[in-house]
Scaffold this motif. Sequence first.
Motif, mmCIF file in Angstrom:
data_model
loop_
_atom_site.group_PDB
_atom_site.id
_atom_site.type_symbol
_atom_site.label_atom_id
_atom_site.label_comp_id
_atom_site.label_asym_id
_atom_site.label_seq_id
_atom_site.Cartn_x
_atom_site.Cartn_y
_atom_site.Cartn_z
ATOM 1 N N GLN A 82 1.719 19.492 7.626
ATOM 2 C CA GLN A 82 2.268 20.516 8.508
ATOM 3 C C GLN A 82 3.751 20.772 8.280
ATOM 4 O O GLN A 82 4.233 21.884 8.513
ATOM 5 N N ASP A 83 4.509 19.751 7.866
ATOM 6 C CA ASP A 83 5.942 19.945 7.662
ATOM 7 C C ASP A 83 6.277 20.276 6.213
ATOM 8 O O ASP A 83 7.438 20.239 5.813
ATOM 9 N N MET A 84 5.265 20.607 5.408
ATOM 10 C CA MET A 84 5.489 21.039 4.028
ATOM 11 C C MET A 84 5.475 22.562 3.975
ATOM 12 O O MET A 84 4.847 23.219 4.808
ATOM 13 N N GLY A 85 6.125 23.125 2.984
ATOM 14 C CA GLY A 85 6.032 24.554 2.747
ATOM 15 C C GLY A 85 4.788 24.848 1.919
ATOM 16 O O GLY A 85 3.732 24.252 2.123
ATOM 17 N N SER A 86 4.936 25.764 0.977
ATOM 18 C CA SER A 86 3.813 26.115 0.109
ATOM 19 C C SER A 86 3.531 25.027 -0.921
ATOM 20 O O SER A 86 2.479 25.039 -1.557
ATOM 21 N N TYR A 87 4.477 24.119 -1.112
ATOM 22 C CA TYR A 87 4.278 23.045 -2.072
ATOM 23 C C TYR A 87 5.213 21.890 -1.723
ATOM 24 O O TYR A 87 6.208 22.057 -1.019
ATOM 25 N N GLY A 88 4.866 20.724 -2.206
ATOM 26 C CA GLY A 88 5.676 19.541 -1.937
ATOM 27 C C GLY A 88 4.836 18.282 -2.018
ATOM 28 O O GLY A 88 3.609 18.338 -2.161
ATOM 29 N N THR A 89 5.499 17.150 -1.939
ATOM 30 C CA THR A 89 4.825 15.853 -2.032
ATOM 31 C C THR A 89 5.430 14.896 -1.021
ATOM 32 O O THR A 89 6.641 14.916 -0.779
ATOM 33 N N LYS A 90 4.581 14.082 -0.432
ATOM 34 C CA LYS A 90 5.011 13.080 0.542
ATOM 35 C C LYS A 90 4.368 11.743 0.167
ATOM 36 O O LYS A 90 3.160 11.663 -0.048
ATOM 37 N N VAL A 91 5.186 10.714 0.063
ATOM 38 C CA VAL A 91 4.705 9.369 -0.242
ATOM 39 C C VAL A 91 5.071 8.452 0.919
ATOM 40 O O VAL A 91 6.228 8.439 1.363
ATOM 41 N N ASP A 104 0.826 -1.204 0.000
ATOM 42 C CA ASP A 104 0.000 0.000 0.000
ATOM 43 C C ASP A 104 0.865 1.260 0.000
ATOM 44 O O ASP A 104 1.971 1.269 0.553
ATOM 45 N N ALA A 105 0.314 2.326 -0.594
ATOM 46 C CA ALA A 105 1.005 3.621 -0.620
ATOM 47 C C ALA A 105 -0.020 4.743 -0.559
ATOM 48 O O ALA A 105 -1.046 4.695 -1.240
ATOM 49 N N ILE A 106 0.264 5.750 0.258
ATOM 50 C CA ILE A 106 -0.596 6.921 0.353
ATOM 51 C C ILE A 106 0.238 8.151 -0.016
ATOM 52 O O ILE A 106 1.409 8.254 0.365
ATOM 53 N N VAL A 107 -0.365 9.055 -0.796
ATOM 54 C CA VAL A 107 0.349 10.211 -1.330
ATOM 55 C C VAL A 107 -0.329 11.488 -0.848
ATOM 56 O O VAL A 107 -1.549 11.637 -0.943
#
Length: 505
Positions: A169-178, A87-90
């Motif tokens: 919360q630990d992102m700036g104005s943009y970004g991606t976390k997988v 499984d993966a959540i984005v």
Amino acid sequence: MTGLPFSLVCALSYTLIQNGATFVSVDKIPNPRDGSPALLIQDDGGGMDSEAMRRCMSFGFSDKNSKLAIGQYGNGFKTSSMRLGADAIVFSRHLNNGILTQSIGLLSYTFLMQTQLDRIVVPMVNYEYNTSTSSLDVLNGKEHFMANLELLLRWSPYSSEADLLKQFQDMGSYGTKVIVYNLWFNDEGITELDFDTDPKDIRIAWDVKKISTIPTRKRIQEEHIAKTFRYSLRVYLSILYLRLPKTFQIILRGQAVKPHSIADDLKLVEFIKYTPQCAGPVEELFVTIGFLKEAPHVNIHGFNVYHKHRLILPFWQVVRYQHSRGRGVVGIMQADFVEPTHDKQDFEKTSLFQKLEARLKSMTWEYWDTHFKLIGYRAEDKTRTRVTKPLPSLQKSLGYHNKRKTDEPIDLQKRKKHASEEYVTGLGFGQNKQITTTPADEVVNPETINLMQENKKLHTECLELEKRGEELNSKVVELRSKIEEAQNEYNQLLAELQSLDVKEE
């Protein structure tokens, strides 16, 4: 690279650079549901809006038309994440023209198997930040949103909407976390990814004791980068890109990965020009070739072939040598004229690729035959190692030439004496000397190579400055939006103050 399930990181990194990212971070985190290990990949790139997220999570879609992009099949993220875990959540945040969106998508093999669906369902929820109310508005309809949110809360590692939103919360104005969770196990019942052997690395389960008990001479070979990249993510990432912008870092478990140039591991280096036999204009290619510094004590050889700066074939053994011929010879080249397979682990077996393979094979033997005595190898029995030419009918299709003027080796030692004279003459000095020219496809002096490398370096810096300009423009838009919000708040407060003054009168 059989057995190396790190293709997810590889699929992300170079695209992130083009999207303005300054880093990609890979780490281990606990699954909030059960405490099991999960894999985190996070970047500060431009992120994805709701439509881009839908495309990313859909099978068979790709919009990578750029000449710099290496992905074109649209399945890289899906297949690579499924190779790592079930499984993966984005999570992705995107800012465009002052509009901030947040999207969450789930790709779950567990969900699909346990519900026995006859089609692939990818739950997604999308939000848009409302500047007037300082809150998140639901996109794509409330009913659709609630149905997908219910699936996310049931099958993802997070049991509440608040927990999902905390991931931004630990992102700036943009970004991606997988986050890849429910990682796969090997035959011994332990996770394929080894987080414990080295706290600064992620490895494939490997018998470390076996390596430590082998003889010292053989251990030199087993601990060489040509072997360790197969099970060490840190080593693999260090050679993954031929060139990276200075502003970009790959961070593994909190520590930056130091790029490693395989060319620095070679001695008796030569640069051989290679001209692909394909239609249309082709940029001149130079193959770097030499003996490993550990030669003749290691049984390692092969070419490291990059495509658009991304390593596709590491230590590709084009020669199945008999006895010693070819041993210790290593090469590096960038082959943008051939297309990689969808998993970026090989090239499509086209005629161009077959011609390249044939030439690299002959190049290995030509180099070895010329230099083997300098390393300490002994001459081979020519009757056992002799390479016969292909039949005349096959020579053309294999790219074989009796006299090959397009890719001859450059002997730097012999050319060193004449390089400065040729350079001075080219600048217009030393007119009393007789000017002689050589065909451009036969010999290339070191000054020319330096100028070409400097040109590529300047081109890369220009691209970095362009990306920096785009980042600044994005920040300008964001600041203008904040100024507008502040102005509105100021006007509102001023109006309230004026109304109070009227009441007092």
